[in-house]
Design a protein around this motif. Structure first.
Motif, PDB file in Angstrom:
ATOM      1  N   VAL A   1       2.243 121.197 114.448  1.00  0.00           N
ATOM      2  CA  VAL A   1       1.575 120.783 113.211  1.00  0.00           C
ATOM      3  C   VAL A   1       2.546 120.655 112.044  1.00  0.00           C
ATOM      4  N   ALA A   2       3.403 121.686 111.866  1.00  0.00           N
ATOM      5  CA  ALA A   2       4.240 121.747 110.657  1.00  0.00           C
ATOM      6  C   ALA A   2       5.155 120.528 110.531  1.00  0.00           C
TER       7      ALA A   2
ATOM      8  N   GLU B   1      -9.544 122.426 105.902  1.00  0.00           N
ATOM      9  CA  GLU B   1     -10.341 123.655 106.002  1.00  0.00           C
ATOM     10  C   GLU B   1     -11.540 123.384 106.924  1.00  0.00           C
ATOM     11  N   SER B   2     -11.503 124.031 108.069  1.00  0.00           N
ATOM     12  CA  SER B   2     -12.472 123.739 109.126  1.00  0.00           C
ATOM     13  C   SER B   2     -13.932 123.862 108.665  1.00  0.00           C
TER      14      SER B   2
ATOM     15  N   SER C   1      -7.743 125.124 118.891  1.00  0.00           N
ATOM     16  CA  SER C   1      -7.505 125.619 117.529  1.00  0.00           C
ATOM     17  C   SER C   1      -8.846 125.657 116.788  1.00  0.00           C
TER      18      SER C   1
ATOM     19  N   ARG D   1      -0.275 121.816 105.537  1.00  0.00           N
ATOM     20  CA  ARG D   1       0.389 121.556 106.821  1.00  0.00           C
ATOM     21  C   ARG D   1      -0.289 122.313 107.950  1.00  0.00           C
TER      22      ARG D   1
HETATM   23  N1  LIG Z   1      -8.603 128.400 106.909  1.00  0.00           N
HETATM   24  C1  LIG Z   1      -8.042 127.305 107.672  1.00  0.00           C
HETATM   25  C2  LIG Z   1      -7.019 127.866 108.645  1.00  0.00           C
HETATM   26  C3  LIG Z   1      -6.209 126.757 109.293  1.00  0.00           C
HETATM   27  C4  LIG Z   1      -5.210 127.307 110.280  1.00  0.00           C
HETATM   28  O1  LIG Z   1      -4.774 128.474 110.214  1.00  0.00           O
HETATM   29  N2  LIG Z   1      -4.832 126.438 111.215  1.00  0.00           N
HETATM   30  C5  LIG Z   1      -3.888 126.822 112.247  1.00  0.00           C
HETATM   31  C6  LIG Z   1      -4.439 126.442 113.636  1.00  0.00           C
HETATM   32  S1  LIG Z   1      -6.035 127.125 113.942  1.00  0.00           S
HETATM   33  C7  LIG Z   1      -2.605 126.035 112.082  1.00  0.00           C
HETATM   34  O2  LIG Z   1      -2.614 124.890 111.682  1.00  0.00           O
HETATM   35  N3  LIG Z   1      -1.479 126.656 112.433  1.00  0.00           N
HETATM   36  C8  LIG Z   1      -0.214 125.995 112.440  1.00  0.00           C
HETATM   37  C9  LIG Z   1       0.596 126.339 111.245  1.00  0.00           C
HETATM   38  O3  LIG Z   1       0.123 127.052 110.330  1.00  0.00           O
HETATM   39  O4  LIG Z   1       1.764 125.924 111.247  1.00  0.00           O
HETATM   40  C10 LIG Z   1      -9.180 126.546 108.381  1.00  0.00           C
HETATM   41  O5  LIG Z   1     -10.223 127.152 108.658  1.00  0.00           O
HETATM   42  O6  LIG Z   1      -9.034 125.352 108.647  1.00  0.00           O
END
Ligand SMILES: N[C@@H](CCC(=O)N[C@@H](CS)C(=O)NCC(=O)O)C(=O)O
Length: 201
Positions: A35-36, A62-63, A9, A48
């Motif tokens: 994750v959720a 936020e990465s 991820s 979440r």
């Molecule tokens: N802009 C956020 C995006 C975070 C994101 O979309 N994470 C995804 C995985 S890469 C996630 O947690 N997906 C599961 C969900 O939304 O339920 C970041 O850069 O951290």
């Protein structure tokens, strides 16, 4: 420090930086699909989502914000040395998130990540074509400079941008028109810390 999220991820960019900085951390490789409903993540990140870190009570989501936080805290050669480098590192980080990430994710999804029955090659091709403009920006910067984005050395700017350009490499996107980008992303991804992070669960 706890880092939540699988290396498959966006957490991969945080694991890469943690390895570059030689940090002690606990990795909790929560998968995207879990994750959720994950109680620890939902308790600390209202979005979440992964990645999220808990650094002895300092919670950052936020990465890219996590990476900017980690270099601000720990310093070293990957961190900005002055206000100008702070600005330029932020510039490249916001640039890649704004102009590249969604398109690169579309290419990756439709060529590699989605199950075969959800892939649409036309969507991948369209996104790859739209990437020509931002890739030309990166190519120009690398061609004019000394092989790195900021300060003549590998910094968190290179890491943040290369972590996303690596999706294009994984998608076998055609980088022939961008030779400096292709060589630079190989150098970035060939670093020991990058390889170590990729092997994490
Ligand atoms: N802009 C956020 C995006 C975070 C994101 O979309 N994470 C995804 C995985 S890469 C996630 O947690 N997906 C599961 C969900 O939304 O339920 C970041 O850069 O951290």
């Amino acid at each position: 420090m706890k880092i939540y999220g699988t290396s498959g991820s966006r957490t991969s960019r945080n694991l890469w930086l943690a390895e570059e900085l030689g940090l002690a951390y606990e990795h909790l490789p929560v998968a995207i699909r879990d994750v959720a409903g994950h109680p620890e993540i939902t308790a600390i990140n209202p979005a979440r989502q992964i990645p999220v870190i808990d650094d002895d009570g300092v919670v950052v989501a936020e990465s890219m914000a996590i990476n900017l936080y980690l270099v601000a805290k720990h310093g070293g050669p990957l961190a900005p040395r002055d206000a100008a480098e702070t600005g330029h590192i932020a510039q490249w980080t916001f640039w890649v998130v704004t102009h590249v990430e969604a398109l690169a994710l579309t290419v990756l999804g439709h060529r590699v990540f989605f199950p075969a029955d959800r892939r649409d090659p036309a969507k991948a091709d369209e996104a790859e074509a739209a990437l020509a403009r931002p890739l030309a920006v990166l190519e120009g910067a690398l061609a004019r400079g000394d092989g790195w984005l900021v300060g003549g050395r590998f910094t968190v700017a290179d890491l943040n941008v290369a972590a996303i350009i690596a999706w294009l490499v994984a998608s076998r996107a055609d980088l022939a028109a961008f030779p400096n980008v292709a060589a630079w992303v190989r150098r970035c991804r060939g670093r020991d810390a990058a390889k170590k992070a990729q092997k994490l669960p």
